[in-house]
Design a protein around this motif. Structure first.
Motif, short mmCIF file in Angstrom:
data_model
loop_
_atom_site.label_atom_id
_atom_site.label_comp_id
_atom_site.label_asym_id
_atom_site.label_seq_id
_atom_site.Cartn_x
_atom_site.Cartn_y
_atom_site.Cartn_z
N MET A 62 0.82 -1.21 0.00
CA MET A 62 0.00 0.00 0.00
C MET A 62 0.86 1.26 0.00
SD MET A 62 -2.96 -1.22 2.69
CE MET A 62 -3.80 0.36 2.65
N ILE A 63 1.91 1.26 0.79
CA ILE A 63 2.79 2.43 0.83
C ILE A 63 3.56 2.58 -0.48
CG2 ILE A 63 4.84 3.39 1.96
CD1 ILE A 63 3.78 2.23 4.57
N GLY A 64 4.00 1.46 -1.04
CA GLY A 64 4.73 1.51 -2.30
C GLY A 64 3.89 2.04 -3.45
N VAL A 65 2.68 1.51 -3.60
CA VAL A 65 1.79 2.02 -4.65
C VAL A 65 1.37 3.45 -4.35
CG1 VAL A 65 -0.46 1.70 -5.75
CG2 VAL A 65 1.00 -0.28 -5.30
N GLY A 66 1.20 3.74 -3.05
CA GLY A 66 0.84 5.11 -2.68
C GLY A 66 1.91 6.12 -2.99
N VAL A 72 -7.03 7.23 -2.29
CA VAL A 72 -7.32 6.19 -1.32
C VAL A 72 -7.83 4.91 -1.99
CG1 VAL A 72 -9.67 7.05 -0.91
CG2 VAL A 72 -8.50 5.69 0.85
N LYS A 73 -8.56 5.06 -3.11
CA LYS A 73 -9.12 3.88 -3.77
C LYS A 73 -8.02 2.96 -4.28
CE LYS A 73 -12.26 2.45 -7.46
NZ LYS A 73 -13.17 2.92 -8.55
N THR A 74 -6.98 3.54 -4.86
CA THR A 74 -5.88 2.74 -5.38
C THR A 74 -5.15 2.01 -4.26
OG1 THR A 74 -5.57 4.27 -7.24
CG2 THR A 74 -3.73 2.81 -6.71
N MET A 75 -4.93 2.69 -3.15
CA MET A 75 -4.24 2.05 -2.03
C MET A 75 -5.06 0.90 -1.45
SD MET A 75 -2.37 5.16 0.07
CE MET A 75 -1.61 3.98 1.19
N ILE A 76 -6.38 1.11 -1.31
CA ILE A 76 -7.23 0.06 -0.76
C ILE A 76 -7.31 -1.14 -1.69
CG2 ILE A 76 -9.59 -0.51 -0.05
CD1 ILE A 76 -8.04 1.20 1.93
N LEU A 77 -7.45 -0.88 -3.01
CA LEU A 77 -7.49 -1.99 -3.97
C LEU A 77 -6.17 -2.77 -3.97
CD1 LEU A 77 -9.35 -0.39 -7.03
CD2 LEU A 77 -10.20 -2.17 -5.47
N THR A 78 -5.07 -2.05 -3.85
CA THR A 78 -3.76 -2.71 -3.79
C THR A 78 -3.66 -3.59 -2.54
OG1 THR A 78 -2.73 -0.86 -4.95
CG2 THR A 78 -1.27 -2.33 -3.70
N GLY A 79 -4.10 -3.05 -1.42
CA GLY A 79 -4.06 -3.83 -0.19
C GLY A 79 -4.96 -5.05 -0.25
N PRO A 149 -3.41 -2.69 8.13
CA PRO A 149 -3.18 -1.49 7.32
C PRO A 149 -4.39 -1.11 6.46
CG PRO A 149 -1.98 -3.35 6.40
CD PRO A 149 -2.51 -3.79 7.71
N LEU A 150 -5.19 -2.11 6.05
CA LEU A 150 -6.38 -1.79 5.26
C LEU A 150 -7.37 -0.96 6.05
CD1 LEU A 150 -7.02 -5.11 3.29
CD2 LEU A 150 -6.66 -2.85 2.30
N LEU A 151 -7.66 -1.38 7.27
CA LEU A 151 -8.58 -0.63 8.11
C LEU A 151 -8.01 0.73 8.50
CD1 LEU A 151 -9.90 -3.48 10.44
CD2 LEU A 151 -11.10 -2.36 8.55
N ALA A 152 -6.69 0.79 8.66
CA ALA A 152 -6.07 2.06 9.04
C ALA A 152 -6.20 3.11 7.94
CB ALA A 152 -4.60 1.84 9.37
N ALA A 153 -6.19 2.68 6.68
CA ALA A 153 -6.21 3.62 5.55
C ALA A 153 -7.60 3.85 4.98
CB ALA A 153 -5.30 3.11 4.44
N VAL A 165 -0.62 7.07 9.17
CA VAL A 165 -1.45 6.19 9.98
C VAL A 165 -1.17 4.73 9.66
CG1 VAL A 165 -3.84 5.46 10.39
CG2 VAL A 165 -3.27 7.89 10.37
N VAL A 166 -0.98 4.42 8.38
CA VAL A 166 -0.66 3.04 7.99
C VAL A 166 0.66 2.60 8.62
CG1 VAL A 166 -0.01 1.56 6.04
CG2 VAL A 166 -1.99 3.06 5.87
N VAL A 167 1.67 3.48 8.56
CA VAL A 167 2.98 3.14 9.14
C VAL A 167 2.85 2.97 10.66
CG1 VAL A 167 5.32 3.98 9.55
CG2 VAL A 167 4.27 4.26 7.30
N ALA A 168 2.10 3.86 11.32
CA ALA A 168 1.95 3.78 12.76
C ALA A 168 1.21 2.51 13.18
CB ALA A 168 1.21 5.02 13.28
#
Length: 219
Positions: A62-66, A72-79, A149-153, A165-168
């Motif tokens: 998620m962080i890499g694609v981000g 947010v949609k791209t990060m969630i789909l990636t995750g 990380p999915l729920l965090a983002a 937030v994802v990293v934390a």
């Protein structure tokens, strides 16, 4: 005089009850505890490793694609894609690995020089690892770790805040998994937690940096 000498002899020949033998009973209890711990260890190993892999790989994806796609949609789909693919991969890998171990141990039982009766073979088989249980445990654990990380983002629109937030969330979960691994393996708690935390930070940083670099040169 015969009566006086006979009484001690009768006391010495007095039979003892084996069920009250202080040495025989604890031995049986120890053997049962070792067997139960061995079975639990197989599940715990698969569960801890699966959850840690799910957390770290999904957060890194998620962080890499981000790094190149900030919505947010791209990060969630990636995750989500990482969750499904990783859970399937973990399950298949664990199934193949444990089934191979099962086949090896079954072959060893058949090569046993002592001819075993049918009941004895079945008793030995009960102690062997179950590939289906190990595969299911790995898949479920991976999915549970990936959900962090999915729920965090999921509910954060701002890009920078979302990444932070994802990293934390991933860092806190990594510390928890490291502590659990230390408790199960009787290793130093702080050292084990720091090791897995630093390793997770490196994985996320490398994924973010390389993806950002590839995206910047237009590959």
């Amino acid at each position: 005089m015969a009566t006086i000498n006979q009484a001690p002899i009768q006391e010495e020949m007095k039979p003892t009850n084996p069920s009250h033998d202080p040495e025989a009973q604890p031995t049986e209890d120890v053997e049962i505890e070792i067997l139960d711990y061995s079975k639990r260890a197989q599940w715990l190993r698969a569960a801890v490793l699966g959850a840690n892999d799910g957390l770290l790989s999904t957060a890194s994806l998620m962080i890499g694609v981000g790094a190149v796609k900030k919505d947010v949609k791209t990060m969630i789909l990636t995750g989500a894609a990482g969750l499904v693919a990783g859970a399937c991969s973990m399950a298949i890998g664990e199934f193949v690995s444990v089934y191979t171990q099962y086949d090896i141990e079954m072959a060893q039982i058949r090569r046993d020089p002592v001819q075993l009766a049918g009941e004895a073979v079945e008793e030995r088989k009960k102690g062997l690892p179950n590939p289906f249980s190990a595969a299911a445990a790995s898949a479920v654990a991976f999915a549970a770790g990936a959900m962090v990380p999915l729920l965090a983002a999921a509910f954060i629109k701002g890009y920078r805040v979302r990444v932070a937030v994802v990293v934390a969330a991933a860092s806190l979960a990594l510390v928890g998994f490291g502590g659990l691994s230390a408790v199960l393996g009787r290793a130093p708690l702080v050292k084990s937690s720091l090791r897995i935390l630093v390793g997770g930070w490196l994985a996320m940083a490398i994924t973010f940096g390389l993806t950002k670099l590839i995206g910047s040169i237009g590959i």
